[in-house]
Design a protein around this motif. Sequence first.
Motif, mmCIF file in Angstrom:
data_model
loop_
_atom_site.group_PDB
_atom_site.id
_atom_site.type_symbol
_atom_site.label_atom_id
_atom_site.label_comp_id
_atom_site.label_asym_id
_atom_site.label_seq_id
_atom_site.Cartn_x
_atom_site.Cartn_y
_atom_site.Cartn_z
ATOM 1 N N LEU A 29 0.861 -1.177 0.000
ATOM 2 C CA LEU A 29 0.000 0.000 0.000
ATOM 3 C C LEU A 29 0.894 1.222 0.000
ATOM 4 O O LEU A 29 1.855 1.299 0.767
ATOM 5 C CB LEU A 29 -0.878 0.009 1.270
ATOM 6 N N GLU A 30 0.591 2.188 -0.864
ATOM 7 C CA GLU A 30 1.288 3.469 -0.884
ATOM 8 C C GLU A 30 0.259 4.578 -0.966
ATOM 9 O O GLU A 30 -0.729 4.462 -1.696
ATOM 10 C CB GLU A 30 2.233 3.568 -2.077
ATOM 11 N N ALA A 31 0.492 5.648 -0.217
ATOM 12 C CA ALA A 31 -0.399 6.809 -0.250
ATOM 13 C C ALA A 31 0.443 8.070 -0.348
ATOM 14 O O ALA A 31 1.468 8.200 0.332
ATOM 15 C CB ALA A 31 -1.279 6.842 0.998
ATOM 16 N N TYR A 32 0.008 8.989 -1.195
ATOM 17 C CA TYR A 32 0.727 10.232 -1.425
ATOM 18 C C TYR A 32 -0.233 11.421 -1.277
ATOM 19 O O TYR A 32 -1.334 11.402 -1.836
ATOM 20 C CB TYR A 32 1.332 10.248 -2.837
ATOM 21 N N ASN A 33 0.201 12.423 -0.511
ATOM 22 C CA ASN A 33 -0.551 13.679 -0.377
ATOM 23 C C ASN A 33 -2.028 13.438 -0.087
ATOM 24 O O ASN A 33 -2.895 14.038 -0.701
ATOM 25 C CB ASN A 33 -0.373 14.536 -1.640
ATOM 26 N N SER A 34 -2.294 12.574 0.846
ATOM 27 C CA SER A 34 -3.665 12.207 1.179
ATOM 28 C C SER A 34 -3.959 12.493 2.652
ATOM 29 O O SER A 34 -3.040 12.674 3.447
ATOM 30 C CB SER A 34 -3.905 10.728 0.869
ATOM 31 N N THR A 35 -5.242 12.516 3.003
ATOM 32 C CA THR A 35 -5.687 12.783 4.362
ATOM 33 C C THR A 35 -6.508 11.604 4.864
ATOM 34 O O THR A 35 -7.415 11.139 4.169
ATOM 35 C CB THR A 35 -6.547 14.067 4.408
ATOM 36 N N PHE A 36 -6.173 11.155 6.083
ATOM 37 C CA PHE A 36 -6.868 10.038 6.706
ATOM 38 C C PHE A 36 -7.350 10.493 8.082
ATOM 39 O O PHE A 36 -6.543 10.636 8.995
ATOM 40 C CB PHE A 36 -5.933 8.831 6.837
ATOM 41 N N ASN A 37 -8.646 10.733 8.213
ATOM 42 C CA ASN A 37 -9.219 11.185 9.481
ATOM 43 C C ASN A 37 -10.099 10.083 10.048
ATOM 44 O O ASN A 37 -11.190 9.830 9.542
ATOM 45 C CB ASN A 37 -10.033 12.466 9.286
ATOM 46 N N GLY A 38 -9.603 9.424 11.091
ATOM 47 C CA GLY A 38 -10.322 8.322 11.722
ATOM 48 C C GLY A 38 -9.345 7.265 12.198
ATOM 49 O O GLY A 38 -8.228 7.573 12.600
ATOM 50 N N ILE A 46 -0.775 -7.189 4.229
ATOM 51 C CA ILE A 46 -0.744 -6.171 3.176
ATOM 52 C C ILE A 46 0.662 -6.060 2.574
ATOM 53 O O ILE A 46 0.843 -5.538 1.495
ATOM 54 C CB ILE A 46 -1.251 -4.810 3.696
ATOM 55 N N GLY A 47 1.651 -6.575 3.278
ATOM 56 C CA GLY A 47 3.043 -6.459 2.825
ATOM 57 C C GLY A 47 3.694 -5.285 3.520
ATOM 58 O O GLY A 47 3.868 -5.301 4.723
ATOM 59 N N THR A 48 4.025 -4.245 2.764
ATOM 60 C CA THR A 48 4.573 -3.022 3.356
ATOM 61 C C THR A 48 3.660 -1.856 2.992
ATOM 62 O O THR A 48 2.945 -1.898 1.990
ATOM 63 C CB THR A 48 6.001 -2.724 2.852
ATOM 64 N N ALA A 49 3.731 -0.813 3.818
ATOM 65 C CA ALA A 49 2.939 0.394 3.567
ATOM 66 C C ALA A 49 3.856 1.602 3.619
ATOM 67 O O ALA A 49 4.820 1.636 4.385
ATOM 68 C CB ALA A 49 1.823 0.530 4.594
ATOM 69 N N LYS A 50 3.544 2.586 2.789
ATOM 70 C CA LYS A 50 4.316 3.824 2.755
ATOM 71 C C LYS A 50 3.358 4.987 2.570
ATOM 72 O O LYS A 50 2.493 4.960 1.690
ATOM 73 C CB LYS A 50 5.330 3.795 1.615
ATOM 74 N N PHE A 51 3.520 6.003 3.432
ATOM 75 C CA PHE A 51 2.717 7.216 3.358
ATOM 76 C C PHE A 51 3.669 8.394 3.164
ATOM 77 O O PHE A 51 4.585 8.580 3.957
ATOM 78 C CB PHE A 51 1.918 7.409 4.645
ATOM 79 N N PRO A 70 4.996 -3.618 8.228
ATOM 80 C CA PRO A 70 6.089 -2.647 8.172
ATOM 81 C C PRO A 70 5.632 -1.390 7.411
ATOM 82 O O PRO A 70 5.082 -1.495 6.301
ATOM 83 C CB PRO A 70 7.191 -3.384 7.416
ATOM 84 N N THR A 71 5.850 -0.228 8.028
ATOM 85 C CA THR A 71 5.301 1.023 7.488
ATOM 86 C C THR A 71 6.336 2.132 7.562
ATOM 87 O O THR A 71 7.045 2.260 8.554
ATOM 88 C CB THR A 71 4.043 1.439 8.286
ATOM 89 N N THR A 72 6.371 2.943 6.515
ATOM 90 C CA THR A 72 7.224 4.126 6.475
ATOM 91 C C THR A 72 6.347 5.348 6.275
ATOM 92 O O THR A 72 5.488 5.369 5.389
ATOM 93 C CB THR A 72 8.247 4.030 5.321
ATOM 94 N N TYR A 73 6.563 6.356 7.121
ATOM 95 C CA TYR A 73 5.888 7.643 7.001
ATOM 96 C C TYR A 73 6.960 8.676 6.658
ATOM 97 O O TYR A 73 7.951 8.805 7.379
ATOM 98 C CB TYR A 73 5.244 8.048 8.323
ATOM 99 N N VAL A 74 6.768 9.427 5.569
ATOM 100 C CA VAL A 74 7.724 10.445 5.143
ATOM 101 C C VAL A 74 6.981 11.766 4.972
ATOM 102 O O VAL A 74 5.974 11.833 4.251
ATOM 103 C CB VAL A 74 8.411 10.047 3.816
ATOM 104 N N ASP A 85 -0.179 3.435 17.468
ATOM 105 C CA ASP A 85 0.116 2.220 18.230
ATOM 106 C C ASP A 85 0.643 1.188 17.241
ATOM 107 O O ASP A 85 -0.089 0.332 16.749
ATOM 108 C CB ASP A 85 -1.155 1.737 18.938
ATOM 109 N N ALA A 86 1.922 1.299 16.918
ATOM 110 C CA ALA A 86 2.527 0.447 15.894
ATOM 111 C C ALA A 86 2.734 -0.972 16.400
ATOM 112 O O ALA A 86 3.204 -1.179 17.507
ATOM 113 C CB ALA A 86 3.854 1.049 15.460
ATOM 114 N N ARG A 87 2.418 -1.945 15.546
ATOM 115 C CA ARG A 87 2.574 -3.356 15.877
ATOM 116 C C ARG A 87 3.546 -4.049 14.928
ATOM 117 O O ARG A 87 3.517 -5.265 14.791
ATOM 118 C CB ARG A 87 1.215 -4.052 15.837
ATOM 119 N N ALA A 88 4.382 -3.262 14.256
ATOM 120 C CA ALA A 88 5.369 -3.789 13.306
ATOM 121 C C ALA A 88 6.502 -2.773 13.201
ATOM 122 O O ALA A 88 6.472 -1.730 13.840
ATOM 123 C CB ALA A 88 4.713 -4.004 11.942
ATOM 124 N N LYS A 89 7.492 -3.069 12.368
ATOM 125 C CA LYS A 89 8.588 -2.127 12.133
ATOM 126 C C LYS A 89 8.020 -0.867 11.487
ATOM 127 O O LYS A 89 7.301 -0.943 10.489
ATOM 128 C CB LYS A 89 9.637 -2.736 11.210
#
Length: 172
Positions: A29-38, A46-51, A70-74, A85-89
């Motif tokens: 999963l990858e997300a760019y310039n998006s808003t997540f309220n909730g 899901i594999g890896t995620a990147k925001f 595993p998730t990366t936030y940039v 509340d992260a449950r992975a790298k």
Amino acid sequence: GTAKVILKNVVIDGPTYTISCDQAGKQGLEAYNSTFNGWTSYAGTIGTAKFVGCSFGKGAGYNFSRPYAPTTYVNCTFEAGHKIDARAKVSFENCTFNGVGTQGIYINEEVSGAVYNIQNCTFNGDFGAEGAITIQGNKDVKHIVNVEGCTFNDIPSTRHKICLVPSTAGTY
């Protein structure tokens, strides 16, 4: 077939779950310039995620993220009161956390062997009694938490920037 999910310039505001995924084919999963309220949460399947350049805030009474993959936030912004509340790298690079009354990053006692990289992030305001970064200890869980180049602004002198708290069993 399966494919990576890519979100660009998307606003999800109002439902309980902004992202809820319990099963996936590890395509990512990858997300760019998006808003997540909730409430934003997804399983390790899901594999890896990147925001990148995303904003996370309150919606439908929830202000929470719980990645199990595993998730990366940039360059992301976490609005006041958003709890992670992260449950992975998980890695945070150049992110901004705006605190009002709750910890920003919560490192859970249940995730053994998890690595958390928090680099060049900015923490603004009062994150409550537990601090901007809260690490819940457990003698049987081995966390690696790397914090580099972060800035802590306007955190009251009676509050913590980084806090180690005992596990639910009362151990560190």
